[in-house]
Every structure is written in structure tokens, then in C-alpha cells.
Design a protein around this motif. Structure first.
Motif, PDB file in Angstrom:
ATOM      1  N   GLY A  42       0.803  -1.217   0.000  1.00 26.07           N
ATOM      2  CA  GLY A  42       0.000   0.000   0.000  1.00 26.07           C
ATOM      3  C   GLY A  42       0.835   1.266   0.000  1.00 26.07           C
ATOM      4  O   GLY A  42       0.467   2.264  -0.615  1.00 26.07           O
ATOM      5  N   ASN A  45       3.015   0.814  -3.733  1.00 26.85           N
ATOM      6  CA  ASN A  45       2.229   0.718  -4.972  1.00 26.85           C
ATOM      7  C   ASN A  45       3.147   0.421  -6.159  1.00 26.85           C
ATOM      8  O   ASN A  45       3.275   1.223  -7.085  1.00 26.85           O
ATOM      9  CB  ASN A  45       1.408   1.981  -5.202  1.00 26.85           C
ATOM     10  CG  ASN A  45       0.289   1.749  -6.191  1.00 26.85           C
ATOM     11  OD1 ASN A  45      -0.011   0.612  -6.557  1.00 26.85           O
ATOM     12  ND2 ASN A  45      -0.322   2.824  -6.642  1.00 26.85           N
ATOM     13  N   ASP A  71      -7.434  -6.748  -4.930  1.00 26.01           N
ATOM     14  CA  ASP A  71      -7.522  -5.383  -4.412  1.00 26.01           C
ATOM     15  C   ASP A  71      -7.467  -4.396  -5.580  1.00 26.01           C
ATOM     16  O   ASP A  71      -6.455  -4.299  -6.279  1.00 26.01           O
ATOM     17  CB  ASP A  71      -6.371  -5.134  -3.437  1.00 26.01           C
ATOM     18  CG  ASP A  71      -6.516  -3.847  -2.658  1.00 26.01           C
ATOM     19  OD1 ASP A  71      -7.019  -2.841  -3.217  1.00 26.01           O
ATOM     20  OD2 ASP A  71      -6.093  -3.827  -1.478  1.00 26.01           O
ATOM     21  N   ALA A  72      -8.516  -3.647  -5.784  1.00 28.92           N
ATOM     22  CA  ALA A  72      -8.615  -2.722  -6.922  1.00 28.92           C
ATOM     23  C   ALA A  72      -7.510  -1.674  -6.933  1.00 28.92           C
ATOM     24  O   ALA A  72      -7.142  -1.174  -7.990  1.00 28.92           O
ATOM     25  CB  ALA A  72      -9.979  -2.043  -6.925  1.00 28.92           C
ATOM     26  N   ARG A  73      -6.949  -1.359  -5.768  1.00 24.51           N
ATOM     27  CA  ARG A  73      -5.868  -0.361  -5.718  1.00 24.51           C
ATOM     28  C   ARG A  73      -4.624  -0.807  -6.481  1.00 24.51           C
ATOM     29  O   ARG A  73      -3.835   0.017  -6.911  1.00 24.51           O
ATOM     30  CB  ARG A  73      -5.457  -0.078  -4.263  1.00 24.51           C
ATOM     31  CG  ARG A  73      -6.537   0.576  -3.426  1.00 24.51           C
ATOM     32  CD  ARG A  73      -6.072   0.724  -1.997  1.00 24.51           C
ATOM     33  NE  ARG A  73      -5.851  -0.607  -1.423  1.00 24.51           N
ATOM     34  CZ  ARG A  73      -5.180  -0.835  -0.298  1.00 24.51           C
ATOM     35  NH1 ARG A  73      -4.644   0.168   0.383  1.00 24.51           N
ATOM     36  NH2 ARG A  73      -5.031  -2.057   0.163  1.00 24.51           N
ATOM     37  N   PHE A  74      -4.480  -2.114  -6.651  1.00 25.93           N
ATOM     38  CA  PHE A  74      -3.272  -2.644  -7.282  1.00 25.93           C
ATOM     39  C   PHE A  74      -3.568  -3.278  -8.638  1.00 25.93           C
ATOM     40  O   PHE A  74      -2.850  -4.162  -9.091  1.00 25.93           O
ATOM     41  CB  PHE A  74      -2.588  -3.635  -6.345  1.00 25.93           C
ATOM     42  CG  PHE A  74      -2.419  -3.068  -4.965  1.00 25.93           C
ATOM     43  CD1 PHE A  74      -1.668  -1.919  -4.756  1.00 25.93           C
ATOM     44  CD2 PHE A  74      -3.044  -3.655  -3.885  1.00 25.93           C
ATOM     45  CE1 PHE A  74      -1.539  -1.373  -3.500  1.00 25.93           C
ATOM     46  CE2 PHE A  74      -2.912  -3.121  -2.613  1.00 25.93           C
ATOM     47  CZ  PHE A  74      -2.160  -1.973  -2.421  1.00 25.93           C
ATOM     48  N   LYS A  75      -4.605  -2.785  -9.269  1.00 24.90           N
ATOM     49  CA  LYS A  75      -5.030  -3.317 -10.564  1.00 24.90           C
ATOM     50  C   LYS A  75      -3.897  -3.288 -11.595  1.00 24.90           C
ATOM     51  O   LYS A  75      -3.736  -4.190 -12.390  1.00 24.90           O
ATOM     52  CB  LYS A  75      -6.229  -2.518 -11.069  1.00 24.90           C
ATOM     53  CG  LYS A  75      -6.807  -3.011 -12.354  1.00 24.90           C
ATOM     54  CD  LYS A  75      -8.008  -2.178 -12.751  1.00 24.90           C
ATOM     55  CE  LYS A  75      -8.566  -2.666 -14.071  1.00 24.90           C
ATOM     56  NZ  LYS A  75      -9.739  -1.893 -14.465  1.00 24.90           N
ATOM     57  N   THR A  77      -0.617  -3.259 -10.928  1.00 27.04           N
ATOM     58  CA  THR A  77       0.584  -3.969 -10.492  1.00 27.04           C
ATOM     59  C   THR A  77       0.660  -5.327 -11.171  1.00 27.04           C
ATOM     60  O   THR A  77      -0.268  -6.123 -11.082  1.00 27.04           O
ATOM     61  CB  THR A  77       0.598  -4.154  -8.956  1.00 27.04           C
ATOM     62  OG1 THR A  77       0.571  -2.872  -8.329  1.00 27.04           O
ATOM     63  CG2 THR A  77       1.821  -4.921  -8.501  1.00 27.04           C
TER      64      THR A  77
END
Length: 120
Positions: A42, A45, A71-75, A77
Motif C-alpha cells: 500500500g 504501490n 484489491d482494486a488499488r493494485f489493478k 501492479t
């Protein structure tokens, strides 16, 4: 500058990967096991996560990959699995977990850089 998170329990392998990537001017971060990587991701990123399959601590690379990709935040990655286990079943498990590629140990620095270029 692309950010890469190396998740590998063997320090000597982490160091070799880090040296290879730093020569190529990547921003490199390291975690010795999956649970620590999940705590770090997090903040970092990363563009690419190089993820060992077999690690201590009760959470293997496949599970770390599943959690990261869920986890959408790491789409964006990209996850590259690193493992001495190179069977087609292991590769399929990595792909189902969401890995962009699967690199079998031992690998050369050139192979590593080619995979990173291909996925990112």
C-alpha cells in the motif's frame, strides 16, 4: 522510474535481483515474506512485484498474488512468480492467482529483465 517489490525469503537471491534491477535504474523495495509484502504494498504501490512461491510465515506466493490482484488499488501492479517449482500445474496455479508471468529458478539476470520488460 518503475517501482519493483521483490518478495523473496532467501537474502542472497533478493540481493542478486536487487543489484540487477538497480543497474537498470529501477526503484527497488524488498520484503522477506508474503505477510510483510502485503503490509508494504500500500505504501509502495509497485509497478511490478517479483514474488517467490515458497516462503515461510504461513502465506505462500500464490495467496499473496490472489490478495494483491483482488484489491482494486493494485489493478495495474504486474505480478511475476519466481519459483524452483516449474511444473505446468504450478504455472497454471500462478496464472489463476493473477500472475502476469512465471519465472523458474535459476534464471539469468537477462531473463529477469526480459520478463519485467514484457509485463510492464
Amino acid at each position: 522510474m518503475k517501482k519493483i517489490l521483490i518478495v523473496e525469503d532467501q537474502q542472497d537471491i533478493r540481493e542478486l535481483i536487487r543489484m540487477t534491477l538497480e543497474i537498470e535504474d529501477y526503484e527497488v523495495h524488498e520484503a522477506p515474506q508474503g505477510d510483510i509484502a502485503l503490509q508494504m504494498i500500500g505504501r509502495i504501490n509497485p509497478d511490478v512485484m517479483l514474488l517467490d512461491v515458497m516462503m515461510p510465515g504461513g502465506i505462500d506466493g500464490f495467496e499473496v498474488c490472489r490478495r494483491v490482484k483482488a484489491d482494486a488499488r493494485f489493478k495495474r501492479t504486474k505480478v511475476v512468480m519466481l519459483s524452483a517449482r516449474g511444473s505446468s500445474a504450478d504455472r497454471d496455479t500462478g496464472k489463476r492467482a493473477g500472475a502476469a508471468d512465471y519465472l523458474v529458478k535459476p534464471f539469468s539476470p537477462r531473463q529477469l529483465l526480459q520478463v519485467i520488460d514484457r509485463v510492464s
